[in-house]
Design a protein around this motif. Structure first.
Motif, PDB file in Angstrom:
ATOM      1  N   SER A  32     -69.807 -42.328   8.510  1.00 42.94           N
ATOM      2  CA  SER A  32     -68.639 -43.829   8.401  1.00 42.94           C
ATOM      3  C   SER A  32     -68.250 -44.143   7.523  1.00 42.94           C
ATOM      4  O   SER A  32     -68.276 -43.799   6.321  1.00 42.94           O
ATOM      5  N   GLY A  33     -67.103 -45.212   8.060  1.00 44.15           N
ATOM      6  CA  GLY A  33     -66.674 -45.966   7.193  1.00 44.15           C
ATOM      7  C   GLY A  33     -67.266 -46.024   5.448  1.00 44.15           C
ATOM      8  O   GLY A  33     -67.151 -46.672   5.551  1.00 44.15           O
ATOM      9  N   GLN A  34     -65.685 -44.838   4.274  1.00 46.08           N
ATOM     10  CA  GLN A  34     -66.547 -45.502   3.124  1.00 46.08           C
ATOM     11  C   GLN A  34     -65.625 -45.869   1.981  1.00 46.08           C
ATOM     12  O   GLN A  34     -64.572 -45.996   2.098  1.00 46.08           O
ATOM     13  N   ALA A  84     -75.407 -48.615   2.595  1.00 44.77           N
ATOM     14  CA  ALA A  84     -74.821 -49.614   3.685  1.00 44.77           C
ATOM     15  C   ALA A  84     -74.507 -50.682   3.852  1.00 44.77           C
ATOM     16  O   ALA A  84     -75.544 -51.308   3.037  1.00 44.77           O
ATOM     17  N   ASP A 113     -63.001 -42.563   7.123  1.00 43.10           N
ATOM     18  CA  ASP A 113     -64.794 -41.761   7.716  1.00 43.10           C
ATOM     19  C   ASP A 113     -64.010 -40.731   8.259  1.00 43.10           C
ATOM     20  O   ASP A 113     -62.846 -40.621   7.867  1.00 43.10           O
ATOM     21  N   TYR A 127     -76.202 -49.858   9.792  1.00 39.90           N
ATOM     22  CA  TYR A 127     -75.464 -48.931  10.117  1.00 39.90           C
ATOM     23  C   TYR A 127     -76.204 -47.662   8.751  1.00 39.90           C
ATOM     24  O   TYR A 127     -76.535 -48.513   8.055  1.00 39.90           O
ATOM     25  N   SER A 128     -75.973 -46.722   9.242  1.00 44.60           N
ATOM     26  CA  SER A 128     -76.233 -45.406   8.618  1.00 44.60           C
ATOM     27  C   SER A 128     -74.945 -44.707   8.142  1.00 44.60           C
ATOM     28  O   SER A 128     -74.058 -44.921   8.722  1.00 44.60           O
ATOM     29  N   GLN A 129     -74.541 -44.011   6.996  1.00 40.24           N
ATOM     30  CA  GLN A 129     -74.141 -43.488   6.754  1.00 40.24           C
ATOM     31  C   GLN A 129     -73.753 -42.613   7.017  1.00 40.24           C
ATOM     32  O   GLN A 129     -72.336 -42.295   7.242  1.00 40.24           O
ATOM     33  N   ALA A 130     -74.531 -41.829   8.035  1.00 42.37           N
ATOM     34  CA  ALA A 130     -74.182 -40.728   8.911  1.00 42.37           C
ATOM     35  C   ALA A 130     -74.874 -40.341   9.826  1.00 42.37           C
ATOM     36  O   ALA A 130     -76.001 -40.869   9.474  1.00 42.37           O
ATOM     37  N   GLU A 132     -61.097 -48.140   3.866  1.00 40.76           N
ATOM     38  CA  GLU A 132     -61.475 -47.583   4.250  1.00 40.76           C
ATOM     39  C   GLU A 132     -61.734 -46.080   4.785  1.00 40.76           C
ATOM     40  O   GLU A 132     -60.722 -46.160   5.805  1.00 40.76           O
ATOM     41  N   TYR A 183     -70.947 -37.176  11.767  1.00 42.66           N
ATOM     42  CA  TYR A 183     -70.631 -38.120  12.137  1.00 42.66           C
ATOM     43  C   TYR A 183     -69.803 -39.581  10.602  1.00 42.66           C
ATOM     44  O   TYR A 183     -71.282 -40.016  10.561  1.00 42.66           O
TER      45      TYR A 183
END
Length: 124
Positions: free
Chosen positions: A29-31, A12, A119, A16-19, A117, A27
């Protein structure tokens, strides 16, 4: 609630968390299209960037014990919707017959000046 982290996806770039897994829903996160091992951009091509962003999502999904077929929705944020056709081709190739719900929007700027990006919402 469980926080998911995969070393096969980029770290990240913020607080925030990757998921996050809550009950049966993940959920992601935007990659962005960074290669995890080097934390560098895959290329300047939108098709390559789309594929890498999706591969990063898949690495996180797999880390949680789920599969590509569990992805139910993606959000696509693009720097230029003029590249939509090429993005869509790479996206379709990645998902094949599996077709999650999706939206795509043009945005003024993305983290680290990437072109795309993505998600995802994933359900067991």
């Amino acid at each position: 609630m469980k926080f998911i982290h995969s070393t096969k996806a980029p770290k990240a770039v913020g607080p925030y968390s990757q998921a996050v897994l809550i009950n049966d829903t993940l959920y992601v996160s935007g990659q962005i299209p960074f290669v995890a091992e080097s934390m560098t951009l895959i290329s300047t091509d939108i098709k390559d960037q789309t594929k890498q962003s999706l591969e990063n999502i898949l690495a996180i999904v797999k880390e949680s014990g789920l599969t590509k077929e569990n992805i139910v929705k993606c959000g696509v944020f693009m720097k230029d919707l003029g590249m939509f056709k090429d993005m869509n081709e790479a996206y379709a190739e990645f998902f094949g017959d599996h077709k999650p719900a999706r939206f795509a929007v043009e945005v003024a700027r993305l983290p680290l000046d990437v072109l795309i990006e993505i998600d995802a919402v994933v359900v067991k």
